[in-house]
Design a protein around this motif. Sequence first.
Motif, PDB file in Angstrom:
ATOM      1  N   GLY A   1       2.006   9.929  -7.411  1.00  0.00           N
ATOM      2  CA  GLY A   1       1.613   8.731  -6.682  1.00  0.00           C
ATOM      3  C   GLY A   1       1.332   7.562  -7.604  1.00  0.00           C
ATOM      4  O   GLY A   1       1.733   6.422  -7.334  1.00  0.00           O
TER       5      GLY A   1
ATOM      6  N   SER B   1      -5.120   2.580  -2.507  1.00  0.00           N
ATOM      7  CA  SER B   1      -5.813   3.339  -1.464  1.00  0.00           C
ATOM      8  C   SER B   1      -5.246   4.738  -1.263  1.00  0.00           C
ATOM      9  O   SER B   1      -5.928   5.618  -0.731  1.00  0.00           O
ATOM     10  CB  SER B   1      -5.786   2.570  -0.141  1.00  0.00           C
ATOM     11  OG  SER B   1      -4.459   2.357   0.283  1.00  0.00           O
ATOM     12  N   ASN B   2      -4.002   4.971  -1.676  1.00  0.00           N
ATOM     13  CA  ASN B   2      -3.394   6.292  -1.497  1.00  0.00           C
ATOM     14  C   ASN B   2      -3.561   7.207  -2.716  1.00  0.00           C
ATOM     15  O   ASN B   2      -3.042   8.322  -2.719  1.00  0.00           O
ATOM     16  CB  ASN B   2      -1.901   6.158  -1.183  1.00  0.00           C
ATOM     17  CG  ASN B   2      -1.657   5.552   0.180  1.00  0.00           C
ATOM     18  OD1 ASN B   2      -2.457   5.715   1.092  1.00  0.00           O
ATOM     19  ND2 ASN B   2      -0.556   4.840   0.330  1.00  0.00           N
TER      20      ASN B   2
ATOM     21  N   ARG C   1      -7.193   6.021  -9.383  1.00  0.00           N
ATOM     22  CA  ARG C   1      -7.622   4.671  -9.013  1.00  0.00           C
ATOM     23  C   ARG C   1      -8.296   3.981 -10.189  1.00  0.00           C
ATOM     24  O   ARG C   1      -8.067   2.803 -10.448  1.00  0.00           O
ATOM     25  CB  ARG C   1      -8.571   4.712  -7.814  1.00  0.00           C
ATOM     26  CG  ARG C   1      -7.864   4.950  -6.490  1.00  0.00           C
ATOM     27  CD  ARG C   1      -8.710   4.487  -5.319  1.00  0.00           C
ATOM     28  NE  ARG C   1      -9.991   5.154  -5.235  1.00  0.00           N
ATOM     29  CZ  ARG C   1     -10.207   6.297  -4.600  1.00  0.00           C
ATOM     30  NH1 ARG C   1      -9.196   6.918  -4.005  1.00  0.00           N
ATOM     31  NH2 ARG C   1     -11.412   6.826  -4.556  1.00  0.00           N
TER      32      ARG C   1
ATOM     33  N   GLN D   1       3.358   3.955  -7.806  1.00  0.00           N
ATOM     34  CA  GLN D   1       2.727   2.641  -7.696  1.00  0.00           C
ATOM     35  C   GLN D   1       3.069   1.769  -8.891  1.00  0.00           C
ATOM     36  O   GLN D   1       3.230   0.548  -8.756  1.00  0.00           O
ATOM     37  CB  GLN D   1       1.211   2.797  -7.561  1.00  0.00           C
ATOM     38  CG  GLN D   1       0.493   1.526  -7.123  1.00  0.00           C
ATOM     39  CD  GLN D   1       1.029   0.964  -5.827  1.00  0.00           C
ATOM     40  OE1 GLN D   1       2.043   0.266  -5.808  1.00  0.00           O
ATOM     41  NE2 GLN D   1       0.367   1.257  -4.726  1.00  0.00           N
TER      42      GLN D   1
ATOM     43  N   GLN E   1       0.826  -1.207   0.000  1.00  0.00           N
ATOM     44  CA  GLN E   1       0.000   0.000   0.000  1.00  0.00           C
ATOM     45  C   GLN E   1       0.861   1.258   0.000  1.00  0.00           C
ATOM     46  O   GLN E   1       0.536   2.259  -0.644  1.00  0.00           O
ATOM     47  CB  GLN E   1      -0.909  -0.023   1.226  1.00  0.00           C
ATOM     48  CG  GLN E   1      -1.801   1.191   1.371  1.00  0.00           C
ATOM     49  CD  GLN E   1      -2.681   1.085   2.613  1.00  0.00           C
ATOM     50  OE1 GLN E   1      -2.809   0.032   3.226  1.00  0.00           O
ATOM     51  NE2 GLN E   1      -3.295   2.181   2.988  1.00  0.00           N
ATOM     52  N   SER E   2       1.994   1.220   0.699  1.00  0.00           N
ATOM     53  CA  SER E   2       2.851   2.400   0.859  1.00  0.00           C
ATOM     54  C   SER E   2       3.927   2.508  -0.218  1.00  0.00           C
ATOM     55  O   SER E   2       4.833   3.333  -0.100  1.00  0.00           O
ATOM     56  CB  SER E   2       3.521   2.360   2.235  1.00  0.00           C
ATOM     57  OG  SER E   2       4.337   1.198   2.346  1.00  0.00           O
ATOM     58  N   TYR E   3       3.864   1.653  -1.248  1.00  0.00           N
ATOM     59  CA  TYR E   3       4.831   1.600  -2.351  1.00  0.00           C
ATOM     60  C   TYR E   3       6.151   0.987  -1.914  1.00  0.00           C
ATOM     61  O   TYR E   3       6.711   0.148  -2.613  1.00  0.00           O
ATOM     62  CB  TYR E   3       5.112   2.973  -2.991  1.00  0.00           C
ATOM     63  CG  TYR E   3       3.906   3.833  -3.252  1.00  0.00           C
ATOM     64  CD1 TYR E   3       2.693   3.285  -3.661  1.00  0.00           C
ATOM     65  CD2 TYR E   3       3.963   5.212  -3.097  1.00  0.00           C
ATOM     66  CE1 TYR E   3       1.589   4.078  -3.901  1.00  0.00           C
ATOM     67  CE2 TYR E   3       2.864   6.018  -3.335  1.00  0.00           C
ATOM     68  CZ  TYR E   3       1.682   5.440  -3.737  1.00  0.00           C
ATOM     69  OH  TYR E   3       0.587   6.226  -3.964  1.00  0.00           O
TER      70      TYR E   3
END
Length: 369
Positions: A151, A177-178, A184, A155, A97-99
């Motif tokens: 972002g 989610s970020n 998305r 990803q 999730q946080s890469y």
Amino acid sequence: MSSPLPASRQPSPKQGARLELVGLRRAFGAYTALDGIDLSIEPGEFIALLGPSGCGKSTALNCIAGLLPLTGGEIRVGGERIDQLEPEKRGFGMVFQSYALFPHMNVRRNVGFGLSMRGIKGPEAEKRIDAALDLVRLGAQANKLPGQLSGGQQQRVAIARAIVIRPPVVLMDEPLSNLDAKLRLEMRADIRAIHDQIGSTTIYVTHDQDEALSMADRIVVMSQGHIMQIGTPEDLYQRPNHVDVADFMGFRTRIPGRITATSGGSAEIEAAGARVTGMTRDTLNPGDSAILSVRPEDLVAVEDGSGIPVTVTTMEYRGRAFFGSGKTADGSDLYFRADQALPRGARTSVRPAEGRALIFKAARTGSAA
């Protein structure tokens, strides 16, 4: 999308093998996060683990990855146990999730990190890195640092790093989610396209039903460490087998009532001052306690007063229609669609569209798959 990764390699012994979770258990002291999970995943499937926070989906993913040890059960690939193997020896790709990118390394070095850890260097490594960057459309960003990317681009780097090792299984833990809503949507399409091109099995954790419905071959709905239902997106969207699964598939309105009549796969329920007919998969008899469940778009405000009486609490415009929430006389919350705005405090009635309401037996417990 660009061309797939080159196929010039020796196949991994795990490539093309079934992944099985057998009685998977994970406890944290007295708290049981996974309580006997059984799941068989075919080679090349895209599986979404769907459920609310705390349901056990990320715990399951981390157990598969080897980041958490099991307290019971087995993980098998091609019939062979792998749950005793260290994470790096399982050969799976992981997207966090946080890469989890290295900020001091440029994109190219980030993507190639897993290859260097496996001793793959020189022309073979460069070829794989080029192919992975091409697949995620980041060739032009290869020499930038992660902090210089958006972002969505970061990803994509994380995905390229996961797939460059050509894993039999790619694990993704809420990777979108970020990102903002537009990104998305774009990334959903990209992730599914990448999955289709590389041929690896994908296990994707999300709490977003739209992500699961749009990408997965099968969805596994989890709740409190159990699997509640497994099925195709259409199965779960149209035929949830439990009121909790229905709730997660968008059936936000849940009104308690009592069955007044049954006929085959349908039943009539008296709930919140009205009688409503809905479809059911449960065995119900007149007098049984039950729950009426309806999606907001299928619960429509009517002017003739023939539906469930409701007091409007909120109303918002969503382009083609107004959507509101309200309270019934017994205090139940419901969510509905209207052709025009209704002021807060207004009294109206709502009725499900034909064939769009579901009825579940009340106080059902346990899991189902």
